[in-house]
Design an enzyme around this catalytic site. Sequence first.
Site, PDB file in Angstrom:
ATOM      1  CG  ASN A   1       1.565 -14.291 -11.044  1.00  0.00           C
ATOM      2  OD1 ASN A   1       2.230 -15.125 -11.405  1.00  0.00           O
ATOM      3  ND2 ASN A   1       2.385 -13.040 -10.413  1.00  0.00           N
TER       4      ASN A   1
ATOM      5  CG  HIS B   1       2.946 -13.172 -16.253  1.00  0.00           C
ATOM      6  ND1 HIS B   1       2.707 -14.138 -15.790  1.00  0.00           N
ATOM      7  CD2 HIS B   1       3.406 -12.480 -15.007  1.00  0.00           C
ATOM      8  CE1 HIS B   1       3.187 -14.367 -14.325  1.00  0.00           C
ATOM      9  NE2 HIS B   1       3.482 -13.111 -13.915  1.00  0.00           N
TER      10      HIS B   1
ATOM     11  CB  CYS C   1       6.620 -14.269 -13.638  1.00  0.00           C
ATOM     12  SG  CYS C   1       5.942 -14.119 -12.106  1.00  0.00           S
TER      13      CYS C   1
HETATM   14  N1  ACO Z   1      -6.532  -6.916   1.129  1.00  0.00           N
HETATM   15  C1  ACO Z   1      -7.116  -5.646   1.566  1.00  0.00           C
HETATM   16  N2  ACO Z   1      -6.049  -4.683   1.363  1.00  0.00           N
HETATM   17  C2  ACO Z   1      -5.101  -4.741   0.984  1.00  0.00           C
HETATM   18  C3  ACO Z   1      -4.673  -6.256   0.477  1.00  0.00           C
HETATM   19  C4  ACO Z   1      -5.458  -7.042   0.434  1.00  0.00           C
HETATM   20  N3  ACO Z   1      -5.151  -8.504   0.139  1.00  0.00           N
HETATM   21  N4  ACO Z   1      -3.233  -5.953  -0.203  1.00  0.00           N
HETATM   22  C5  ACO Z   1      -2.938  -4.775   0.247  1.00  0.00           C
HETATM   23  N5  ACO Z   1      -3.881  -3.954   0.758  1.00  0.00           N
HETATM   24  C6  ACO Z   1      -3.955  -2.489   1.157  1.00  0.00           C
HETATM   25  C7  ACO Z   1      -2.709  -2.024   1.500  1.00  0.00           C
HETATM   26  O1  ACO Z   1      -2.057  -2.452   2.717  1.00  0.00           O
HETATM   27  C8  ACO Z   1      -2.852  -0.602   1.038  1.00  0.00           C
HETATM   28  O2  ACO Z   1      -3.394   0.094   2.263  1.00  0.00           O
HETATM   29  P1  ACO Z   1      -3.087   1.386   2.926  1.00  0.00           P
HETATM   30  O3  ACO Z   1      -3.393   2.462   1.578  1.00  0.00           O
HETATM   31  O4  ACO Z   1      -3.782   1.762   3.926  1.00  0.00           O
HETATM   32  O5  ACO Z   1      -1.469   1.557   3.025  1.00  0.00           O
HETATM   33  C9  ACO Z   1      -3.715  -0.384   0.245  1.00  0.00           C
HETATM   34  O6  ACO Z   1      -4.431  -1.858   0.146  1.00  0.00           O
HETATM   35  C10 ACO Z   1      -3.179  -0.219  -1.379  1.00  0.00           C
HETATM   36  O7  ACO Z   1      -2.133  -0.934  -1.547  1.00  0.00           O
HETATM   37  P2  ACO Z   1      -1.217  -0.868  -2.820  1.00  0.00           P
HETATM   38  O8  ACO Z   1      -0.168  -1.799  -2.526  1.00  0.00           O
HETATM   39  O9  ACO Z   1      -1.036   0.526  -3.269  1.00  0.00           O
HETATM   40  O10 ACO Z   1      -2.391  -1.496  -3.794  1.00  0.00           O
HETATM   41  P3  ACO Z   1      -2.408  -1.552  -5.444  1.00  0.00           P
HETATM   42  O11 ACO Z   1      -3.471  -1.214  -5.874  1.00  0.00           O
HETATM   43  O12 ACO Z   1      -0.815  -1.283  -5.968  1.00  0.00           O
HETATM   44  O13 ACO Z   1      -2.267  -3.334  -5.490  1.00  0.00           O
HETATM   45  C11 ACO Z   1      -0.969  -5.118  -5.815  1.00  0.00           C
HETATM   46  C12 ACO Z   1      -1.379  -4.203  -4.863  1.00  0.00           C
HETATM   47  C13 ACO Z   1      -2.217  -5.953  -6.171  1.00  0.00           C
HETATM   48  C14 ACO Z   1       0.167  -6.225  -5.329  1.00  0.00           C
HETATM   49  C15 ACO Z   1      -0.355  -4.437  -7.108  1.00  0.00           C
HETATM   50  O14 ACO Z   1       0.646  -3.487  -6.629  1.00  0.00           O
HETATM   51  C16 ACO Z   1       0.541  -5.718  -8.009  1.00  0.00           C
HETATM   52  O15 ACO Z   1      -0.281  -6.541  -8.542  1.00  0.00           O
HETATM   53  N6  ACO Z   1       1.560  -5.394  -8.231  1.00  0.00           N
HETATM   54  C17 ACO Z   1       2.507  -6.259  -9.142  1.00  0.00           C
HETATM   55  C18 ACO Z   1       2.574  -7.620  -8.348  1.00  0.00           C
HETATM   56  C19 ACO Z   1       3.211  -8.817  -9.282  1.00  0.00           C
HETATM   57  O16 ACO Z   1       2.567  -8.804 -10.305  1.00  0.00           O
HETATM   58  N7  ACO Z   1       3.963  -9.591  -8.580  1.00  0.00           N
HETATM   59  C20 ACO Z   1       4.377 -10.766  -9.360  1.00  0.00           C
HETATM   60  C21 ACO Z   1       5.447 -10.335 -10.452  1.00  0.00           C
HETATM   61  S1  ACO Z   1       5.763 -11.950 -11.254  1.00  0.00           S
HETATM   62  C22 ACO Z   1       6.909 -12.943 -10.247  1.00  0.00           C
HETATM   63  O17 ACO Z   1       8.017 -12.996 -10.763  1.00  0.00           O
HETATM   64  C23 ACO Z   1       6.430 -13.812  -9.325  1.00  0.00           C
END
Ligand code: ACO
Length: 329
Positions: free
Chosen positions: A281, A251, A111
Site C-alpha cells: 500500500n 486503491h 490514501c
Molecule cells: N503476520 C502474522 N499474523 C498477523 C500479522 C502478520 N503480519 N498481523 C496480524 N496478525 C495476526 C493478529 O495478531 C491476529 O492474531 P490473533 O487472532 O491471535 O489475535 C490475526 O492475525 C488476525 O488479525 P486481524 O487483524 O483480524 O487480521 P485481518 O484478516 O483483519 O487482516 C489487515 C489484518 C491485513 C491489517 C486487514 O485488517 C486490513 O487490510 N485492514 C485495512 C488496512 C488498510 O487498508 N489500511 C490502510 C488504509 S489507507 C491509508 O490511509 C494509509
Amino acid sequence: MYSAITGWGMSVPSRILTNADLERIVDTSDEWIVSRTGIRERHIAAPDESASTLAIRAARQALERADLMPTDLDMIIVATVTGDYTFPATACLVQDALGASCPAFDIQAACTGWIYGMVMAHQFVTSGTAQNVLVIGVEVLSKITDMSDRATCVLFGDGAGAAIVSASETLGGILGWTLGADGARPEQLYRPAGGSRNPLTRENIATHDAYINMMGSEVFKFATRTMGTAMEEALAKANLTAHDIDLFIPHQANLRIIEAASKRLELPPEKVFVNIEKYGNTSAAAIPIALCEAVEQGRVKPGSKLGCVAFGAGLTWGALALQWTAPVD
Ligand code: ACO
C-alpha cells in the site's frame, strides 16, 4: 472544457523488502501476508530518499509524456502525509527542482489524497483558471512505520505517481467524481505523535506513538462498505454504471478489499487492475502508480472508461470516472 490526463509518471525506490525479509524482522510469514493482503514485496526508500526525490522523478516522466515544459505548468498539487518537511510544502520543492514557476501546495487526505488532488485540478481546469495542473501522490510511509508492529509493517511501501491534467475540448477526462470524509474516528488510522497535539518527545518516541497506528479490521470494514458506493456515485455523475467500466483501478490496500469492491460492482477480474503484490500500500501514490502500469501494459487505450476509487485515514474516500483520451504508443 474537459480535463484530460495528458501526462503520467511513476517512481519507486530501488530497494525491495520481501515477505521473506519481514519474516526475519517480525513474527509473520509469507503465507499469512499473501493470503490476508495479497502483498509479496514492497519498495522502501533509501536513507537519502524522501518524498520530493520520488515526486520529482514521477513528475519529470509525466511532463515528458505530456510533451510539456515545466514552465507550462499552472499549478502543482502534491498529496502526501509524508512530505519532506512539515513545512514548506513538498510541492514547492518539486516546483523548484523542475524549474516551474507556478503556485504549488500540498494537500492531505491520506490514501485518498491523489483523488482529492485530481478533483481540485479538474475544478481549476474546467473553470478556465488553469491549462495544465500537475497532481502527484507520493508517500514514504516506511519512515513512519513501526518495524516491530507486524500488523502494519507488512502493509506499506514507498512510491510516487503523477498525472498532468490539461484543458481539452475533446469529450473525456474526468467525467464524474465524488469525495467524502467522516472525521468522527481519526484514531482508527493515525500517527498519534508528531503534530501540534502531541509534539514529539523522547517519551512518545519510546512508546512508538510517532509511528502509524491502525485498527486494521475497522479500516477494513469501512473500506469494503465505502468503495463500491463511492465508485457508483462518481459513475452516476458521468451517466455511467459499473458495467461501462473498461478498467477498474482501485486503491491498492488489500487484495481482499479490492475483490470485495469488484464483486459489489460485478466486475470480472480481467477488468480489475491489481499490482499490490509488487508495491504494497503506497497510500496516495497507489492509484497513479497503478494507472501508469495499466497504460504501460496496454490495458488503457484512447476511449477506455476507467473507474478509480480510494479510501484512507480521516476517514476519507473519493472516486473518479474517467475517459482516457491521450495517445498511449
Ligand atoms: N503476520 C502474522 N499474523 C498477523 C500479522 C502478520 N503480519 N498481523 C496480524 N496478525 C495476526 C493478529 O495478531 C491476529 O492474531 P490473533 O487472532 O491471535 O489475535 C490475526 O492475525 C488476525 O488479525 P486481524 O487483524 O483480524 O487480521 P485481518 O484478516 O483483519 O487482516 C489487515 C489484518 C491485513 C491489517 C486487514 O485488517 C486490513 O487490510 N485492514 C485495512 C488496512 C488498510 O487498508 N489500511 C490502510 C488504509 S489507507 C491509508 O490511509 C494509509
